[in-house]
Design an enzyme around this catalytic site. Structure first.
Site, PDB file in Angstrom:
ATOM      1  N   CYS A  54       0.843  -1.202   0.000  1.00 43.85           N
ATOM      2  CA  CYS A  54       0.000   0.000   0.000  1.00 43.85           C
ATOM      3  C   CYS A  54       0.880   1.254   0.000  1.00 43.85           C
ATOM      4  O   CYS A  54       2.012   1.236   0.470  1.00 43.85           O
ATOM      5  CB  CYS A  54      -0.847   0.038   1.253  1.00 43.85           C
ATOM      6  SG  CYS A  54      -1.934  -1.365   1.429  1.00 43.85           S
ATOM      7  N   ARG A  94       5.380   0.219  -6.293  1.00 41.85           N
ATOM      8  CA  ARG A  94       5.384  -0.659  -5.119  1.00 41.85           C
ATOM      9  C   ARG A  94       4.379  -1.796  -5.250  1.00 41.85           C
ATOM     10  O   ARG A  94       4.343  -2.692  -4.418  1.00 41.85           O
ATOM     11  CB  ARG A  94       5.034   0.152  -3.868  1.00 41.85           C
ATOM     12  CG  ARG A  94       6.066   1.187  -3.576  1.00 41.85           C
ATOM     13  CD  ARG A  94       5.721   1.917  -2.321  1.00 41.85           C
ATOM     14  NE  ARG A  94       6.937   2.184  -1.615  1.00 41.85           N
ATOM     15  CZ  ARG A  94       7.280   1.628  -0.474  1.00 41.85           C
ATOM     16  NH1 ARG A  94       6.489   0.769   0.107  1.00 41.85           N
ATOM     17  NH2 ARG A  94       8.415   1.928   0.094  1.00 41.85           N
ATOM     18  N   TRP A 132      -3.220  -2.374  -1.513  1.00 45.99           N
ATOM     19  CA  TRP A 132      -2.821  -3.754  -1.814  1.00 45.99           C
ATOM     20  C   TRP A 132      -3.685  -4.597  -0.887  1.00 45.99           C
ATOM     21  O   TRP A 132      -3.505  -4.556   0.333  1.00 45.99           O
ATOM     22  CB  TRP A 132      -1.339  -3.917  -1.504  1.00 45.99           C
ATOM     23  CG  TRP A 132      -0.822  -5.316  -1.534  1.00 45.99           C
ATOM     24  CD1 TRP A 132      -0.804  -6.222  -0.502  1.00 45.99           C
ATOM     25  CD2 TRP A 132      -0.235  -5.986  -2.642  1.00 45.99           C
ATOM     26  NE1 TRP A 132      -0.248  -7.384  -0.901  1.00 45.99           N
ATOM     27  CE2 TRP A 132       0.117  -7.278  -2.208  1.00 45.99           C
ATOM     28  CE3 TRP A 132       0.027  -5.617  -3.961  1.00 45.99           C
ATOM     29  CZ2 TRP A 132       0.715  -8.205  -3.046  1.00 45.99           C
ATOM     30  CZ3 TRP A 132       0.634  -6.552  -4.780  1.00 45.99           C
ATOM     31  CH2 TRP A 132       0.978  -7.828  -4.332  1.00 45.99           C
ATOM     32  N   ASN A 142      -1.975   2.227   5.772  1.00 46.57           N
ATOM     33  CA  ASN A 142      -1.102   1.113   5.386  1.00 46.57           C
ATOM     34  C   ASN A 142      -0.927   0.238   6.618  1.00 46.57           C
ATOM     35  O   ASN A 142      -0.758   0.767   7.714  1.00 46.57           O
ATOM     36  CB  ASN A 142       0.294   1.615   4.993  1.00 46.57           C
ATOM     37  CG  ASN A 142       0.306   2.291   3.642  1.00 46.57           C
ATOM     38  OD1 ASN A 142      -0.708   2.314   2.942  1.00 46.57           O
ATOM     39  ND2 ASN A 142       1.448   2.843   3.281  1.00 46.57           N
ATOM     40  N   GLY A 143      -0.898  -1.074   6.440  1.00 47.28           N
ATOM     41  CA  GLY A 143      -0.669  -1.957   7.581  1.00 47.28           C
ATOM     42  C   GLY A 143      -1.922  -2.749   7.921  1.00 47.28           C
ATOM     43  O   GLY A 143      -2.842  -2.861   7.105  1.00 47.28           O
ATOM     44  N   GLU A 166      18.896 -17.810  -7.496  1.00 49.42           N
ATOM     45  CA  GLU A 166      18.512 -16.435  -7.835  1.00 49.42           C
ATOM     46  C   GLU A 166      18.017 -16.362  -9.284  1.00 49.42           C
ATOM     47  O   GLU A 166      17.024 -15.695  -9.568  1.00 49.42           O
ATOM     48  CB  GLU A 166      19.691 -15.478  -7.586  1.00 49.42           C
ATOM     49  CG  GLU A 166      19.495 -14.045  -8.032  1.00 49.42           C
ATOM     50  CD  GLU A 166      18.291 -13.330  -7.425  1.00 49.42           C
ATOM     51  OE1 GLU A 166      17.645 -13.859  -6.506  1.00 49.42           O
ATOM     52  OE2 GLU A 166      17.972 -12.229  -7.915  1.00 49.42           O
ATOM     53  N   LYS A 204      14.249 -15.171 -10.426  1.00 50.15           N
ATOM     54  CA  LYS A 204      14.022 -14.085 -11.405  1.00 50.15           C
ATOM     55  C   LYS A 204      13.084 -14.578 -12.506  1.00 50.15           C
ATOM     56  O   LYS A 204      12.170 -13.871 -12.908  1.00 50.15           O
ATOM     57  CB  LYS A 204      15.332 -13.619 -12.055  1.00 50.15           C
ATOM     58  CG  LYS A 204      16.250 -12.737 -11.241  1.00 50.15           C
ATOM     59  CD  LYS A 204      15.766 -11.337 -11.016  1.00 50.15           C
ATOM     60  CE  LYS A 204      14.970 -11.249  -9.753  1.00 50.15           C
ATOM     61  NZ  LYS A 204      15.703 -11.114  -8.512  1.00 50.15           N
ATOM     62  N   GLU A 213       9.404 -15.093 -11.162  1.00 52.46           N
ATOM     63  CA  GLU A 213       8.617 -13.912 -10.768  1.00 52.46           C
ATOM     64  C   GLU A 213       8.317 -12.992 -11.934  1.00 52.46           C
ATOM     65  O   GLU A 213       7.296 -12.319 -11.937  1.00 52.46           O
ATOM     66  CB  GLU A 213       9.289 -13.141  -9.630  1.00 52.46           C
ATOM     67  CG  GLU A 213      10.568 -12.459  -9.995  1.00 52.46           C
ATOM     68  CD  GLU A 213      11.103 -11.587  -8.864  1.00 52.46           C
ATOM     69  OE1 GLU A 213      10.311 -10.933  -8.189  1.00 52.46           O
ATOM     70  OE2 GLU A 213      12.330 -11.575  -8.673  1.00 52.46           O
ATOM     71  N   HIS A 250      20.242 -37.453  -7.052  1.00 56.89           N
ATOM     72  CA  HIS A 250      19.415 -37.893  -5.924  1.00 56.89           C
ATOM     73  C   HIS A 250      17.930 -37.669  -6.182  1.00 56.89           C
ATOM     74  O   HIS A 250      17.146 -37.544  -5.252  1.00 56.89           O
ATOM     75  CB  HIS A 250      19.858 -37.190  -4.637  1.00 56.89           C
ATOM     76  CG  HIS A 250      21.279 -37.491  -4.269  1.00 56.89           C
ATOM     77  ND1 HIS A 250      21.692 -38.743  -3.879  1.00 56.89           N
ATOM     78  CD2 HIS A 250      22.389 -36.722  -4.288  1.00 56.89           C
ATOM     79  CE1 HIS A 250      23.002 -38.724  -3.657  1.00 56.89           C
ATOM     80  NE2 HIS A 250      23.448 -37.494  -3.906  1.00 56.89           N
ATOM     81  N   LYS A 281       6.855  -4.483  -4.477  1.00 56.56           N
ATOM     82  CA  LYS A 281       8.265  -4.162  -4.300  1.00 56.56           C
ATOM     83  C   LYS A 281       8.690  -4.300  -2.844  1.00 56.56           C
ATOM     84  O   LYS A 281       9.753  -4.796  -2.539  1.00 56.56           O
ATOM     85  CB  LYS A 281       8.515  -2.726  -4.779  1.00 56.56           C
ATOM     86  CG  LYS A 281       9.961  -2.295  -4.693  1.00 56.56           C
ATOM     87  CD  LYS A 281      10.817  -3.096  -5.644  1.00 56.56           C
ATOM     88  CE  LYS A 281      12.293  -2.838  -5.477  1.00 56.56           C
ATOM     89  NZ  LYS A 281      13.076  -3.949  -6.037  1.00 56.56           N
TER      90      LYS A 281
HETATM   91  C1  F6R Z   1      12.880 -10.706  -5.928  1.00 52.58           C
HETATM   92  C2  F6R Z   1      12.590  -9.747  -4.886  1.00 52.58           C
HETATM   93  C3  F6R Z   1      12.216 -10.248  -3.541  1.00 52.58           C
HETATM   94  C4  F6R Z   1      12.934  -9.429  -2.458  1.00 52.58           C
HETATM   95  C5  F6R Z   1      12.409  -9.796  -1.074  1.00 52.58           C
HETATM   96  C6  F6R Z   1      13.164  -9.071   0.020  1.00 52.58           C
HETATM   97  O1  F6R Z   1      13.258 -10.078  -7.108  1.00 52.58           O
HETATM   98  O2  F6R Z   1      12.645  -8.567  -5.105  1.00 52.58           O
HETATM   99  O3  F6R Z   1      12.483 -11.600  -3.402  1.00 52.58           O
HETATM  100  O4  F6R Z   1      14.308  -9.668  -2.568  1.00 52.58           O
HETATM  101  O5  F6R Z   1      11.043  -9.488  -0.998  1.00 52.58           O
HETATM  102  O6  F6R Z   1      13.035  -7.683  -0.115  1.00 52.58           O
HETATM  103  P1  F6R Z   1      14.048  -6.678   0.579  1.00 52.58           P
HETATM  104  O7  F6R Z   1      15.386  -6.916  -0.028  1.00 52.58           O
HETATM  105  O8  F6R Z   1      13.495  -5.320   0.268  1.00 52.58           O
HETATM  106  O9  F6R Z   1      14.036  -6.999   2.048  1.00 52.58           O
END
Ligand code: F6R
Ligand code: UD1
Length: 694
Positions: free
Chosen positions: A2, A33, A88, A115-116, A566, A570, A573, A589, A689
């Site tokens: 949010c 966000r 959100w 928010n929250g 990683e 990527k 997502e 295994h 985000k």
């Molecule tokens: C993946 C991504 C998420 C963040 C995770 C932690 O691309 O962005 O997996 O890495 O939500 O977020 P932060 O680093 O902001 O604590």
């Protein structure tokens, strides 16, 4: 998640149209966000009237909705307070009635953006329904708006007219949970009250004249205000309490006093995120948990309900350093692409002023004083989520090798679920791009409560994790706006390597290794630039081979296990394709059963001590007709019995840094896969985000 935005103008005349545009633009800056609906509240045409506009979907749809309703845009206001929100969905589905602002009653006497999560909202709702309030949404926020009206009405019925901030204090006393909150009311025209608990909120200040002082005094309850606090035994009784002889607005804010005593024209921008304030002003004040900000008559006041011993008596008005241009896309199609291509600079910025490449020395200003304490610790525990966790995984090996201290890794949510043991002689490192991730924040609190040393590796300066840790390192990657984390990963990686180098720079046996790594780091930005030249080849690979696949495996071991995880994250997502990172040693295994001539497999086969083992895993794959895509070092000849689908070559660096280069092709693969599938790369579905809920 949010987002909150508010705008107050005082003695700066604005038309309703201009006010709407400012609020909408503020929301647009919060879009990155992640959100699913929007809304705003402004003054109506009649006295004591508030207009609320809400819409499901993008900020642009809210603008269309307002145009459709067509309020008179020409009316002007010398003093006005508007509040706005991107939502959100947490409590209640995505629907217009659940959008914020939420209101106290059909005439919108009190309107709230939040928010929250209010954890005791069910109890409050039952209580308020018992008093005749009719709820119209499924949100937890609606109970806040109704509570405001109830507390206001009950006090008034008893002859007590409360100041807006006193009303807020009484309402807060009933709320449990986390919140960033803005409230507007027809009873307090031109005013806003704002507060936060576990959710970020800041206030930008714009004036023509220089402020008298660059801080705001914190106002603690005096004997008068003490008397208006609800007695603990009245909790949930919501009884009014005698306010004594309260005089309204009895204090004056020193910052906003003009030399000549004439009120100063001023604008205030309230937001959960600096990126929506920066285009208006660089002067900002970050609220602390439980601060109540009250804006009226062109002044900003900060109140607190109780005076804790040793509490700060002022809040600084700081100057934000980020430039608007930095948060714009530039020539790129998406923020994610821009951020991938920024990595030569962002990785350099992480090291700037911290590594003396000539003398092979690392100095981390934020950590220097704490290094002796860290050296004495029994164990290092790295805690993070998602991509940030992967940066910990990528650097654990070098941490252990250089420091000789055992390092354990924790996903923040699992760590909290297990209530893992933490001791005073532990050093806990929290890695987070946003610095606001709820699980990481809770884990930080948990470790701080147990007396461990807490260290932050954070991108957002001024974020909660950066402020709550004992010490730390800002990764200085610049704002990351694309939801998929890219440049933050490489900068976190480098920051963690620098931490390991700093902790171990007293170990004579490691001098040569230090030199090798520092020389390696120096070359990284230019090497990343070189890897980025693979873009065209990768785009073709995505269009011609990968686009129509259902699934993808990524194989790596040692340093490259993190690259495999990683890379898989990527791809999942951003392109919504199932992908899985597998430790190459685990292939036989179970995972080998998946291998056939259809499943694409990306294998990290760059040169380090485990190279022969990875090659053997690749042979196992090709022996079963698997068609690998291999990431190898430049000049290496890859034998794959003619079955290798593609070979992406990257420069060679020191083993512990190779992951910085190997991840770049994967970032590009996920980006181009998503683009070729027509996905909105910067706003992947179901993701936000900054994940500020547990
Ligand atoms: C993946 C991504 C998420 C963040 C995770 C932690 O691309 O962005 O997996 O890495 O939500 O977020 P932060 O680093 O902001 O604590
Ligand atoms: C700091 C300045 C930088 C300046 C440099 C010059 C800031 C934010 N940075 O950088 O602008 O050029 O000095 O000497 O003002 N911290 C935490 N937790 C975290 C991250 C950081 O507590 O998660 C603390 C650090 O311990 C330190 C402060 O925040 O006290 C700033 O950290 P950092 O920006 O990394 O420090 P410098 O690199 O020295």
């Amino acid at each position: 998640m949010c987002g909150i935005f508010g705008y107050v103008n005082y003695l700066v005349e604005k038309s309703r149209g201009e006010i709407i545009d400012t609020l909408i633009e503020g929301l647009a800056r919060l879009e990155y966000r992640g959100y699913d609906s929007t809304g705003l509240a402004i003054d109506g045409d009649k006295a004591n009237e508030i207009f609320i506009f809400r819409q499901v979907g993008k900020v642009a749809s809210l603008r269309e909705e307002i145009d459709r309703i067509d309020p008179n845009r020409d009316v002007t206001f010398a003093n006005h307070a508007g509040i706005a929100h991107t939502r959100w969905a947490t409590h209640g589905g995505v629907s217009k009635v659940n959008c914020h602002p939420q209101r106290s009653d059909p005439t919108s006497e009190f309107v709230v953006v939040h928010n929250g999560i209010i954890t005791n909202n069910k109890a409050l709702k039952t209580l308020l329904e018992g008093k005749g309030y009719v709820f119209e949404s499924d949100t937890d926020t609606e109970c806040i708006a109704k509570l405001f009206k109830h507390v206001y009405d009950t006090n008034l019925a008893n002859g007590h007219e409360l100041d807006f901030n006193q009303l807020m204090k009484q309402v807060l006393y009933e709320l449990e949970g986390s919140y960033g909150l803005l409230v507007k009311s027809s009873h307090y025209p031109g005013e806003v009250v704002a507060t936060r608990k576990g959710s970020p909120l800041l206030i930008g200040v714009k004036t023509e004249k220089k402020l008298k002082v660059d801080f705001v005094d914190v106002e603690f309850p005096d004997s008068n205000t003490e008397r208006v606090r609800i007695n603990k035994t009245d909790r949930h009784g919501l009884l009014p309490v005698a306010p004594g002889d309260l005089s309204f607005h009895h204090s004056q804010s020193r910052a906003f006093l003009s030399e000549d005593g004439i009120p100063m024209p001023v604008e205030f921008f309230l937001s959960s995120d600096p990126s929506s304030v920066i285009q208006h002003t660089k002067k900002v004040l970050f609220l602390e948990d439980d601060d109540i900000a009250h804006i009226y008559n062109g002044e900003l006041h900060i109140h607190r309900a109780v005076k804790e011993a040793g509490a700060a008596t002022t809040r600084a008005i700081q100057t934000l350093e980020i430039e608007l241009a930095e948060i714009m896309k530039g020539p790129y199609s998406h923020f994610m692409q821009k951020e991938i291509f920024e990595q030569p600079e962002s990785t350099f910025n992480t090291m700037r002023g911290r590594i003396d490449f000539n003398n092979h020395l690392v100095t981390l200003g934020g950590l220097k004083a704490w290094i002796p304490t860290i050296r004495r610790c029994k164990r290092i525990v790295m805690i993070a989520c998602g991509t940030s966790y992967h940066s910990c995984l990528a650097t654990r090996i070098i941490f252990e090798e250089l420091t000789g201290i055992p390092v354990s890794l924790e996903l923040a949510s699992d760590f909290l679920d297990r209530k893992a043991p933490i001791f005073r002689d532990d050093t806990c490192i929290f890695v987070s791009q946003s610095g606001e991730t709820a699980d990481t924040m809770l884990a930080l609190q948990y470790c701080a409560d147990r007396g461990a040393l807490t260290v932050g590796i954070v991108n957002s300066v001024g974020s909660s994790i950066s402020r709550k840790t004992d010490c730390g390192v800002h990764i200085n990657a610049g704002p990351e706006i694309g939801v998929a984390s890219t440049k933050a990963y490489t900068s976190q990686y480098i920051a963690l390597v620098m931490v390991a180098l700093s902790i171990s720079d007293d170990r004579i046996s490691k001098i040569e290794r230090h030199r090798e790594i520092i020389d390696g780091l120096k070359a990284i930005p230019a090497q990343i630039k070189k890897v980025l030249q693979l873009e065209t080849k990768i785009k073709e690979l995505c269009d011609n081979v990968l686009k129509d696949q259902k699934s993808l495996l990524l194989l790596g071991r040692g340093y490259q296990f993190a690259s495999a995880l990683e890379g898989a994250l990527k791809i999942k997502e951003i392109s919504y394709m199932h992908s899985e990172g597998v430790l190459a040693g685990e292939l036989k295994h179970g995972v080998l059963a998946l291998v056939d001539d259809k499943l694409p497999i990306i294998a990290f086969a760059t040169r380090d001590s485990l190279f022969p083992k990875v090659m053997s895993a690749i042979s196992q794959v090709t022996a079963r007709d698997g068609r690998p895509i291999i990431i190898s070092n430049e000049g290496d000849e890859i034998i794959g019995n003619g079955k290798v689908l593609a070979n992406l070559q990257v420069p060679l660096t020191v083993d512990c840094l190779q992951g910085l280069l190997n991840i770049i092709p994967l970032q590009l693969i996920s980006y181009w896969l998503a683009v070729s599938k027509g996905i909105d790369v910067d706003f992947p579905r179901n993701l936000a985000k900054s994940v500020t809920v547990e």
